[in-house]
Design an enzyme around this catalytic site. Sequence first.
Site, PDB file in Angstrom:
ATOM      1  N   GLU A  46       9.094  -6.413  -2.889  1.00 22.27           N
ATOM      2  CA  GLU A  46       8.363  -6.190  -1.648  1.00 22.27           C
ATOM      3  C   GLU A  46       6.895  -6.573  -1.789  1.00 22.27           C
ATOM      4  O   GLU A  46       6.312  -6.465  -2.878  1.00 22.27           O
ATOM      5  CB  GLU A  46       8.446  -4.725  -1.185  1.00 22.27           C
ATOM      6  CG  GLU A  46       9.764  -4.338  -0.534  1.00 22.27           C
ATOM      7  CD  GLU A  46      10.710  -3.656  -1.486  1.00 22.27           C
ATOM      8  OE1 GLU A  46      11.849  -3.350  -1.081  1.00 22.27           O
ATOM      9  OE2 GLU A  46      10.332  -3.456  -2.665  1.00 22.27           O
ATOM     10  N   THR A  47       6.337  -6.995  -0.672  1.00 23.91           N
ATOM     11  CA  THR A  47       4.909  -7.265  -0.513  1.00 23.91           C
ATOM     12  C   THR A  47       4.464  -6.505   0.723  1.00 23.91           C
ATOM     13  O   THR A  47       5.156  -6.501   1.746  1.00 23.91           O
ATOM     14  CB  THR A  47       4.652  -8.769  -0.324  1.00 23.91           C
ATOM     15  OG1 THR A  47       5.090  -9.463  -1.496  1.00 23.91           O
ATOM     16  CG2 THR A  47       3.181  -9.058  -0.086  1.00 23.91           C
TER      17      THR A  47
END
Length: 305
Positions: A46-47
């Site tokens: 995830e970002t």
Amino acid sequence: MRHPFRQVDVFSSVPTSGNPVAVVHDADGLTDDQMAAFARWTNLSETTFLLTPTADGRAGGADYRVRIWTPGGELPFAGHPTLGTAHAWLEAGGEPGGEGVVQECGVGLVRLRRDGVTDTQVEDQPKDQPQRLAFAAPPLLRSGPVDDAHVVQIAAALRIEVSDVVRSAWVDNGPGWVAVQLRDAEAVLALEPDPVAMGDLKLGVVGEYGVGAVGEHRVGGSSEPAVEVRAFVPSFGVGEDPVTGSLNAGIGQWLGGDVLPSSYVASQGTALDRQGRVHVDKLPDGEVWVGGDTVTTIVGQVSFQ
């Protein structure tokens, strides 16, 4: 324009041993396409992008808003990005408006607390040092039994027999999790799944450790883990997620205080040479808190076109 950037390792106080999340600060001016492209480029599970709360979020006491992206698209909620983003926001000078931190995201408002002691037993951490943070698990969007057809698919995806599944349940708090319990942690670690057979499933697997069987997995003075957890999400562009807060939250809501103790530590990432530790606490009223250590590994700036 350049934006402040941090990469935070989550569920470990030892850098590079947990699950990293990329956090972009001051992201209000970024478009969906820019966020999606950057998430694909980082190629992390995830970002996240820190934004100003919406009017509804501010009315509910939110300290910040976050959007969470995988390489394959946006999520309404995820656990390790929640902890990592809160760590980055606090380290950058964020001051909570109330007793704890309140995050606004796709599932609404999520409460966080600072527990203050990491697995390395260092108290009163300065802001640039590891922090123990925890979030209150959001309500499950889908729960209950898994139909036979899905159990058959899950067994095929894990390359096991249907009879190897001890129990199963939907534990979806946003990403779409379905979870199965196997006979023990060793069975979980032995899995060699088939991502094609898995299709669109977001699949979590949990197995208990026996008494005295976990000494080799202890890291940094942490308490012995009760279970081993693995998470498989090929449809998100992530074959296996190293350490997963949302899945552990769902498992805690499903098994905590019944099959598992009310408070326990989950090990995750062992199969990927990570050493994640997830602290799960189910309170008497049923509320589940999921915590872990967080530490910044990269600080810099990022440019967007």
